[in-house]
Design a protein around this motif. Structure first.
Motif, PDB file in Angstrom:
ATOM      1  N   GLU A   1       0.832  -1.203   0.000  1.00 20.66           N
ATOM      2  CA  GLU A   1       0.000   0.000   0.000  1.00 20.66           C
ATOM      3  C   GLU A   1       0.871   1.259   0.000  1.00 20.66           C
ATOM      4  O   GLU A   1       0.559   2.237  -0.682  1.00 20.66           O
TER       5      GLU A   1
ATOM      6  N   TYR B   1       1.000   4.369  -2.632  1.00 21.92           N
ATOM      7  CA  TYR B   1       0.835   5.756  -2.164  1.00 21.92           C
ATOM      8  C   TYR B   1       1.990   6.637  -2.659  1.00 21.92           C
ATOM      9  O   TYR B   1       1.777   7.756  -3.116  1.00 21.92           O
TER      10      TYR B   1
ATOM     11  N   GLU C   1       1.545   7.453  -6.274  1.00 19.31           N
ATOM     12  CA  GLU C   1       0.518   8.497  -6.430  1.00 19.31           C
ATOM     13  C   GLU C   1       1.108   9.871  -6.144  1.00 19.31           C
ATOM     14  O   GLU C   1       0.890  10.818  -6.884  1.00 19.31           O
TER      15      GLU C   1
END
Ligand code: UTP
Length: 290
Positions: free
Chosen positions: A278, A282, A285
């Protein structure tokens, strides 16, 4: 030849580089993801085959003692709630090893902190691991240095090469001869200006030192920054005994510095099964915004 069976971890500094976080919490107790920096270091000692540890503590350092002690109340509550995985984590810390403590009454420098270990160490060679330096490596960094000590029978400082602009942040060594990553040292200089630096080989928070250092530390005058410097005492030891620098394998993080702390946090988190995927998403992004 005496074996290295003791490790000293100085953790009594003021941690001014990470204020205000370190006003009441020692920087060695700041977590890298879910474990305090100091626990990574204690684990390195154990994985290196050393079973006796002395931590040098200062004021506000009682959380260190509590962390490595048993927490009966917490253990009881976790057991009652059936949280056996968490219970294991908490118990493991206190079962790790026998840890002793001594107080450095005033933070007069790393050399002075090590001098506080003389009664614990006596006349044996001993390891020193700075309480805010984490090294990720296999075999553990300290194990690598102990192996060199066993081969050379002299003090060993762990070094790595740093870029020119970082030379003035470290103790720097001047070496005479050597090969395969192990060099005999003639001089050690604390935080030299680049123009005065004899090499780019920087001391990185891991040492194996012979007990002859204590006599020297007892009369070492304050040096750079008005502090009693371990580097100055080692420089004098090099006049009496052979001292070696070993370029250890592994990645070192200065967790007592904000950027080093962030890098360690990110890298350790990326490696965790429950966080890595995850976090990677992130970061990708975020990158789109740069
Ligand atoms: P540092 O120089 O990184 O610690 O010492 P510091 O003085 O706490 O750092 P800043 O610059 O104020 O942020 C390296 C190690 O030696 C310990 C520190 O706790 C750290 O683990 N140390 C330093 C002592 O135990 N006693 C001292 O007097 C100085």
């Amino acid at each position: 030849m005496k074996k290295v069976t003791k490790a000293v971890i100085p953790a009594a500094g003021l941690g001014t580089r990470v204020l205000p976080a370190t006003k009441a919490i020692p920087k060695e107790m700041l977590p890298i993801v879910d474990k305090p920096t100091l626990q990574y270091i204690v684990e390195e000692v154990i994985e290196s085959g050393i079973k006796e540890i002395l931590i040098i503590i200062g004021r506000n350092k009682t959380s260190i003692e509590d962390h490595f002690d048993r927490s009966i109340e917490l253990e009881k509550t976790l057991a009652e709630k059936g949280k056996s995985d968490l219970l294991g984590l908490v118990e493991d810390i206190s079962n790790l090893v026998d840890i002793h403590y001594v107080r450095q009454k005033e933070p007069k420098g790393l050399g002075h902190a090590i001098y506080c270990a003389r009664t614990f160490v006596r006349d044996e060679p001993f390891a020193v691991l700075l309480g805010d330096d984490i090294v990720k490596s296999e075999p553990p960094c300290l194990r690598q240095l102990v192996d060199i000590y066993n081969e050379k029978h002299g003090s060993v400082v762990g070094v790595q090469e740093v870029p020119d602009e970082d030379v003035n942040k470290y103790g720097i060594v001047k070496y005479i001869d050597g090969s395969n990553g192990t060099y005999r040292i003639s001089d050690l200089i604390e935080k030299p200006e680049l123009k005065d630096a004899p090499s780019n080989m920087a001391i990185m928070g891991r040492y194996v030192i012979t007990p002859a250092i204590f006599d020297i530390l007892g009369r070492t005058k304050p040096g750079k920054g008005g502090e009693i410097q371990l580097t100055d005492a080692l420089n004098e030891l090099a006049r009496k005994e052979d001292i070696f620098a070993h370029i250890f394998k592994g990645k070192r993080f200065d967790a007592g510095d904000k950027m080093g702390y962030l890098k360690a946090t990110i890298e350790f988190a990326l490696e965790k099964e429950d966080l890595g995927p995850e976090l990677r998403k992130y970061i990708k992004e975020l990158q789109k915004k740069f």
